[in-house]
Write an enzyme that holds these catalytic residues in place. Structure first.
Site, mmCIF file in Angstrom:
data_model
loop_
_atom_site.group_PDB
_atom_site.id
_atom_site.type_symbol
_atom_site.label_atom_id
_atom_site.label_comp_id
_atom_site.label_asym_id
_atom_site.label_seq_id
_atom_site.Cartn_x
_atom_site.Cartn_y
_atom_site.Cartn_z
ATOM 1 N N SER A 550 50.332 50.526 37.309
ATOM 2 C CA SER A 550 49.416 49.531 37.487
ATOM 3 C C SER A 550 47.867 49.984 37.219
ATOM 4 O O SER A 550 47.296 50.722 37.966
ATOM 5 C CB SER A 550 49.372 48.965 39.023
ATOM 6 O OG SER A 550 48.180 47.934 39.312
ATOM 7 N N CYS A 671 43.640 52.786 46.089
ATOM 8 C CA CYS A 671 42.362 52.681 44.918
ATOM 9 C C CYS A 671 41.335 53.561 45.804
ATOM 10 O O CYS A 671 40.725 53.105 46.637
ATOM 11 C CB CYS A 671 42.091 51.198 44.866
ATOM 12 S SG CYS A 671 40.716 51.194 43.548
#
Length: 1022
Positions: A550, A671
């Site tokens: 991703s 993240c």
């Protein structure tokens, strides 16, 4: 006075004598002394002819392009792997050069060889003899840079040589029906005349297409055509030709020797009468062009044509070419070679190996008109051949019935471009031998008659269609020199390739079948291609273990579609959230890393990004997933989702993603920038309790597998993985990017810097730089949670690195930075590379290979080092007087031994698997038994360094690192610059780590007890 502990002992001071020191003053030496001193260290030849080396009987490799594995990896790394690469457009066979160099840079040598042999069945020959400066290299975009173009020929040679050592036969395309089930048209009898490059190429492609009744007729007792008989051993060894012939024979092609056109009744008509429906003529131009002034001269009188001379040299130097070993032509004194083509320079350099004292290459025009490629001319120049331009042979001078010289007339070019011979300007050259290399032709009446009924042109060769390679008879095709289009080996290969398609088209038309108007020839195949690399994880079958993370490569669904079309096994969507959490990115946001030093362009060791999650909506991604699953049902799509620590949000988004038909979910809890400030990503992923609860929420809301994506930016990633496991996650992804600050400029502003204020934030570092962190994370989780599925990510840029993660415990592999460095097509390299790595594990004969890397032979500049130390009784460096001593010893040996070579030999050609070929599941977690606590390591099994002086290039890097970062255990000879390891070596391995030559230093078991130096006695008695 007591010894000072902080000062080196006297014996260490002597070791440090040559250690670098900061310069405090300018030194002064006389010019005369420096001129003398430089001779001691000189590695390149002296300019004077006094340094000429006797080359008699020496047929060792002389190519500057030859590369060792080290050289190949460095050169492949330089390659830009350009879009719409000009090098490929400049290759007659249209090799996918970008792809094969990509494979080399990833240590996938089979993948590189497959790419080469798929377009050029004589890829190893062409890697050695192609005039690359005039072809692929001439179009290299790096010509526009200071470092210059890529050594494409050397890389091509390296990859195909490594594959040849694997000993794996070629097989028919596995997708073809068995031979018995092929249509009748594929049993058509096909004859090829002449077993040279054009015919070998044509037959190989026809056999790959499925034709099984192919016969090559060769008039000589040997195979290979001019590759065997006229290209010298030092440029093209016979075993290379044999390897390529064997690959062709693997497909069932038959070769009949001593039966050529015009011999024993073999004609086009006779072949047709015997039932051959197609004939391909690849006989070359077998006769030499012979100037009238040489009429009547024989070899006994000292006159040779290239067609006389080079085959004699080949038969004597190419072991295996003939059943018996013949003698080299015995030359002496001065030799004149006439001509300015590649063949002339082959004659010149071969003459030196036959005993010539001096060789003069004489040609009619100037240096700017020389037809030979620069590589050939430079080789002759380095071997001290002399060049004489603007001379045309006028009269042979004889003495006692033998050649004693040649009289030349001066040639001049007129203003209108025409050339004249000025008989008033005469040059006399004494010569003991003359070799004429004025080209070749077809003037054998028997062959001409045997070519009937095809039409011949004014040169006596067949009229050939340049596109179809057909002659005036539709069932007869031709290629190579005789067709008149090819001037080089690679162009002859392409003639055969081109003809194979049109032969296929012609045969199918005879049977009423229509084929594609666009040529589509089969690729090279061997058993490696049949290895199954699918893997099952959580009940999901992945076609291969390589997928897109991703990340930027999955910015849009259309990009994922393109990736699947190229062969990627799975892909994650770019992470998306609910519409209330939509983001807008800043720019710039993805920058090159500084971890590889000052390397610009592709091949970056790391990137840093401050990119957030997808800017697209959840609805976009859910609709896209449904579309992709409908069109690619066998590919796996994992939806990457992110929310804040809110059960309702996770429940809503997880259900939405599941309903899109995604195969699985990935929960982005890691993240490292931007999203944490919103209470998402890292804000959730650093606390085991939050991770555990989020996984429980998603488990309750969904029935498909899901994986928690973990951050490495924690104290112990195993705690986070355990929390995910306890929360019901089916597995984890390890790891996301590492938080970092990549670069600050000289003015203190950061890069990337946003806006007028040049502001930045800590971003995510990705790529090879974080591989050790990711490997540690994967292996630690696999050890703590045996059998728990792991999706690895973090520095996977090749099959080799992917296998490391599989060995560490991962089941499938996610890729991002490697695609940012290149493009989606790297997947082909990864899949082929993994297949090769698995296949080679089944071959016992290759047990000493490291993956696809064969054992390192002793070499200098990529060429095997003859065991000269056995001749002179000691090892010497390769510079100055020592190099001269070694060269003279080798020259004497070669002359006395008639050219037998003292060096390592290659592996047998055919290696059959004797063990089962492992699948992906078999190799998962294989390395874990080797990983444990420090206390489990045995400090009684010590090693120490061993330097191979024959491979050492005398740089002293081992010496310096040992002095200033280690144990002062290496002596460095001030005259030879050869390092010597002392008993003080502790086996730390720093020396090996900085050595620029692979396997020049090896760590071997210590033969004496290791006693640590404590500095002072332990518990001294007062």
């Amino acid at each position: 006075m007591a010894t000072m502990l902080s000062k080196e002992l006297q014996d260490i001071e002597s070791i440090l004598a040559l250690n670098p020191r900061v310069k405090s003053h300018a030194n002064v030496h006389s010019t005369a002394s420096k001129k003398n001193e430089k001779k001691h260290w000189k590695r390149n030849p002296e300019r004077s002819c006094d340094s000429c080396v006797n080359l008699e009987n020496n047929f060792d490799d002389i190519k500057h392009t030859t590369l060792s594995e080290r050289g190949a990896l460095r050169e492949a790394l330089r390659c830009l792997k350009c879009a719409d690469a000009p090098c490929q457009k400049s290759c007659p066979t249209n090799l996918d050069i970008k792809s094969f160099i990509t494979s080399i840079s990833n240590k996938n040598y089979y993948g590189a060889a497959k790419a080469i042999l798929s377009d050029n069945p004589l890829g190893l020959t062409c890697g050695m003899v192609c005039p690359t400066s005039d072809l692929c290299v001439g179009g290299c975009n790096l010509y526009a840079s200071e470092e210059g173009p890529i050594n494409i020929g050397g890389l091509q040679q390296f990859a195909t040589e490594v594959f040849s050592k694997m000993g794996i036969p070629q097989i028919r395309n596995p997708e073809l029906p068995t031979a018995d089930n092929m249509p009748k048209s594929f049993h058509t009898r096909i004859a090829l005349i002449g077993c040279g490059p054009a015919s070998i190429s044509c037959a190989s492609f026809l056999a790959r297409l499925g034709y099984d009744n192919i016969t090559i007729f060769e008039k000589q007792k040997y195979i290979g055509g001019l590759s065997t008989s006229e290209i010298p051993q030092f440029r093209l060894p016979y075993e290379v030709v044999q390897f390529e012939i064997d690959l062709m024979k693997d497909l069932g092609v038959k070769v009949v020797l001593e039966k050529g056109l015009g011999q024993n009744g073999l004609t086009l008509t006779s072949l047709k009468e015997e039932g051959y429906q197609v004939v391909y003529i690849g006989i070359g131009l077998p006769q030499a062009n012979r100037d009238k002034i040489f009429e009547g001269l024989t070899t006994e009188q000292g006159f040779y044509t290239s067609k006389d001379f080079l085959p004699l040299v080949a038969k004597a130097s190419k072991i295996g070419m003939c059943n018996c070993r013949s003698q080299l032509p015995k030359l002496h004194g001065n030799v004149i070679v006439l001509g300015a083509g590649d063949t002339a320079f082959d004659c010149a350099t071969s003459a030196l190996r036959c005993g010539a004292r001096r060789v003069f290459v004489v040609f009619r025009k100037g240096f700017t008109n020389i037809r030979a490629v620069p590589e050939e001319m430079e080789a002759a120049k380095e071997e001290k051949c002399e060049f004489l331009p603007f001379l045309s042979p006028h009269e042979v001078i004889k003495k006692n019935g033998r050649v004693s010289g040649l009289r030349f007339c001066r040639t001049e070019q007129q203003d209108d471009g025409t050339w004249i011979v000025d008989e008033e300007q005469i040059v006399h050259l004494k010569a003991d031998f003359i070799i004429s290399a004025f080209g070749s032709m077809l003037n054998d009446p028997a062959v001409t008659k045997a070519l009937d009924p095809i039409k011949l042109n004014r040169w006596g060769t067949p009229e050939v269609n340049s596109e179809t390679m057909q002659t005036t008879e539709p069932w007869v095709f031709a290629g190579g020199d005789i067709a008149g289009f090819a001037n080089t080996t690679v162009e002859s290969v392409n003639d055969g390739k081109q003809a194979s398609w049109h032969i296929h088209k012609y045969i199918q038309s005879l049977h009423g079948n229509t084929i594609s108007a666009t040529p589509r020839l089969p690729l090279f195949h061997c058993s490696i291609d049949t290895v199954d690399i699918s893997v099952e994880m959580c009940g999901i079958k992945f076609p291969n273990p390589f997928g897109l993370a991703s990340a930027p490569p999955t910015t849009s669904a259309a990009m994922i579609r393109r990736a699947f079309e190229q062969g990627w096994g799975f892909a994650l969507t770019k992470t998306f959230g609910l519409d209330k959490d939509l983001v807008t990115n800043v720019s710039p946001r993805i920058v090159r890393g500084t971890t590889s030093g000052h390397i610009f362009g592709p091949g970056q060791g790391s990137f840093l990004n401050i990119e957030l999650i997808s800017e697209k909506t959840a609805a976009y991604w859910c609709k896209s997933v449904a579309e992709l699953k409908a069109d690619f049902p066998k590919n796996i799509i994992i939806a990457s989702i992110m929310c804040s620590y809110n059960q309702a949000d996770w429940t809503e988004l997880a259900k939405m993603a599941q309903e899109s038909q995604a195969d699985a979910l990935e929960l982005n809890l890691s993240c490292p920038h931007g999203m944490g400030e919103r209470g998402m990503g890292l804000a959730c992923g650093q606390d085991p309790e939050l991770v555990r609860n989020i996984c429980r929420w998603v488990r309750k809301a969904t029935s498909i597998p899901f994986f928690a994506k973990l951050t490495p930016n924690v104290t112990n990633i195993v705690d986070i993985a355990t929390a995910a496991y306890e929360g019901g996650a089916d597995g984890v992804t390890a790891t996301n990017t590492v938080s970092g600050l990549m670069a600050l400029k000289a003015d203190a502003t950061p890069w990337p810097g946003i806006g007028r204020g040049a502001r930045t934030t800590y971003g995510g570092v990705s790529g090879n730089a974080i591989r050790p962190i990711a490997l540690r994370a994967v292996s630690a989780i696999a050890r703590a949670l045996p059998g728990f599925p792991i999706l690895a990510t973090g520095g996977i840029d090749s099959a080799e690195s992917g296998l490391q993660f599989l060995h560490a415990g991962a089941s499938v592999l996610q890729v991002c930075s490697a695609v940012q460095n290149q493009d989606f097509t790297v997947i082909e390299d990864y899949c082929l590379g993994l297949k090769a790595l698995l296949y080679l594990k089944s071959i016992e004969e290759l047990h000493d290979w490291d993956g696809q890397s064969p054992p390192t032979i002793r070499h200098q500049k990529g060429k095997p080092v003859p065991h000269v130390s056995e001749l002179i009784g000691k090892s010497l460096p390769s510079f100055g007087p020592y190099l001269q001593t070694k060269t003279q010893a080798l020259a004497k040996y070669k002359k006395d031994a008639s050219g037998d070579v003292i060096m390592d030999t290659g592996a047998a050609r055919v290696n059959i698997p004797k063990k089962p070929i492992p699948n992906v599941k078999d190799v998962i977690a294989r390395a874990l038994k080797h990983i444990g606590a420090y206390q489990e390591l045995d400090n009684t099994e010590q090693v120490q360094a061993l330097v191979d002086p024959e491979m050492c290039i005398n740089c002293g890097k081992c010496y310096m690192t040992c002095n200033d970062s280690g144990y002062q255990a290496i002596k460095f000879d001030p005259e030879t610059h050869l390092p010597v390891i002392t008993d003080s070596c502790t086996g730390c391995t720093l020396c090996l780590s900085v050595c620029p030559i692979i396997d020049c230093i090896k760590m071997v078991s210590r033969t004496t007890p290791y006693e640590p130096k404590r500095g002072l006695p332990v518990n001294p008695v007062c």
